[in-house]
Write a protein that holds these residues in place. Structure first.
Motif, mmCIF file in Angstrom:
data_model
loop_
_atom_site.group_PDB
_atom_site.id
_atom_site.type_symbol
_atom_site.label_atom_id
_atom_site.label_comp_id
_atom_site.label_asym_id
_atom_site.label_seq_id
_atom_site.Cartn_x
_atom_site.Cartn_y
_atom_site.Cartn_z
ATOM 1 N N ARG A 51 0.754 -1.126 0.159
ATOM 2 C CA ARG A 51 0.107 -0.017 0.044
ATOM 3 C C ARG A 51 0.841 1.259 0.027
ATOM 4 O O ARG A 51 0.669 2.370 -0.562
ATOM 5 N N THR A 52 1.915 1.341 0.653
ATOM 6 C CA THR A 52 2.929 2.393 0.706
ATOM 7 C C THR A 52 4.388 1.718 0.566
ATOM 8 O O THR A 52 4.364 0.593 0.973
ATOM 9 N N THR A 88 9.222 7.954 -2.298
ATOM 10 C CA THR A 88 8.049 7.552 -1.519
ATOM 11 C C THR A 88 6.612 7.322 -2.021
ATOM 12 O O THR A 88 6.469 8.301 -2.895
ATOM 13 N N GLN A 148 2.496 5.957 -2.416
ATOM 14 C CA GLN A 148 1.131 5.745 -1.557
ATOM 15 C C GLN A 148 0.091 5.373 -2.789
ATOM 16 O O GLN A 148 -0.308 6.235 -3.524
ATOM 17 N N ARG A 149 -0.293 4.102 -2.898
ATOM 18 C CA ARG A 149 -1.096 3.780 -3.942
ATOM 19 C C ARG A 149 -2.391 3.985 -3.533
ATOM 20 O O ARG A 149 -2.769 4.137 -2.540
ATOM 21 N N LYS A 186 -0.311 8.795 -4.962
ATOM 22 C CA LYS A 186 0.720 9.811 -4.358
ATOM 23 C C LYS A 186 2.045 9.222 -4.559
ATOM 24 O O LYS A 186 2.433 8.021 -4.416
ATOM 25 N N ASP A 196 4.249 -0.751 3.503
ATOM 26 C CA ASP A 196 3.245 -0.736 4.188
ATOM 27 C C ASP A 196 3.283 0.053 5.446
ATOM 28 O O ASP A 196 2.704 -0.569 6.716
ATOM 29 N N SER A 239 3.275 3.642 7.727
ATOM 30 C CA SER A 239 2.428 4.833 7.703
ATOM 31 C C SER A 239 3.263 6.091 7.272
ATOM 32 O O SER A 239 4.281 6.228 7.582
#
Length: 287
Positions: free
Chosen positions: A69-70, A98, A100-101, A104, A243, A245
């Motif tokens: 996810r990240t 960096t 984020q799917r 981003k 994954d 934060s």
């Protein structure tokens, strides 16, 4: 769009080769010559096969990347460029990535050449040159894949690790693949044990080092068939974190947003009015 067709990443454009693949192919060719003539055809044809173990490793790596996810990682790109006296020069860039799917992305390139920063927050994309304090800003499409294409079309900005961050890495890498074979293991790349595979299509030879335990790419080396100089390009990956934060403000920059604005523009040479434009080489997939 693919790392397998490394261009230079500029706002500075950046680039991507093969190492042991040629050695491996040469060793296999030597083995073929030692076989009786009746065996040569079968062995040669086997070189065109997609070995199941190599494909399984490629799929495992791709699945690991696609399901994250990240993602954050460091990519060090080394590429050769012709020199006036013959032997190629070597250039290196470092990218801190960096994402984020599905929408981003941030890429910070701090060293070797002009520094650059790229931000995409799902709505807007910005390419910022901190040294000149200039920024190009545009509305962005809704996915990372679409943004990668948009910034290439607008400004020839190309990231040499594109295959790692697209939604479906396996499709981006493997379509059109004609050769894939397992080479062996390495204990010196990426500070871990890796499995080495070689893959090739009509345009590219590539060797990939994949973490044996985590299935993450640690190094990719590429050379292009249509390059008479056989210049070599390489991306090394490190500092992987999946994954975790990530703060929402990671994908924007107040400094970049407040800088004087310029247009996204491709660095193509301007031609006289009657001149025909040169053929453009776009990134091609090693699929």
């Amino acid at each position: 769009m693919s790392i397998m067709r490394l261009l230079m990443l500029t706002f500075p454009l950046c680039s991507l080769a093969l190492s042991g693949l040629l050695i491996s192919l040469g060793a296999r060719a030597e083995n073929v010559q030692q076989k009786p003539p009746s065996d040569r055809r079968d062995t040669t044809e086997s070189h065109l096969a997609l070995e199941p173990k190599a494909i399984a490793l490629l799929k495992a790596m791709s699945s690991c990347l696609a399901t994250a996810r990240t993602m954050t990682f460091t990519a060090i790109t080394t590429y050769e460029s012709p020199s006036r006296i013959g032997p190629p020069l070597v250039y290196t860039t470092l990218s801190e990535v960096t994402l984020q799917r599905p929408n981003k992305l941030r890429v910070i390139v701090p060293s070797d050449g002009s520094a650059s920063e790229f931000y995409y927050d799902g709505k807007t994309m910005m390419a910022y040159a901190p040294g000149e304090n200039l920024v190009a800003v545009a509305d962005a499409p809704p996915t990372i894949d679409a943004v990668l294409k948009a910034v290439y079309d607008l400004a020839a900005i190309y990231f040499p690790f594109t295959d790692v961050i697209v939604a479906d890495p396996y499709q981006d890498i493997a379509d059109g693949l004609k050769q894939a074979f397992y080479i062996g293991q390495s204990h010196v790349v990426g500070g871990t044990t890796t499995d080495m595979i070689a893959i090739a299509n009509d345009q590219v030879f590539a060797q990939i080092w994949i973490g044996t335990d985590d299935k993450l790419p640690r190094k990719i080396r590429v050379v292009y068939r249509d390059d008479p100089s056989r210049l070599r390009h390489q991306v090394e990956f490190s500092n992987w974190h999946l994954d975790e934060s990530i703060s929402a403000d990671t994908f924007a920059s107040s400094r970049a947003s407040s800088a004087p604005r310029i247009q996204f523009t491709r660095p193509d040479p301007k031609l006289p009015g009657n001149s025909m434009p040169p053929a453009r080489v776009k990134p091609t997939k090693i699929q």
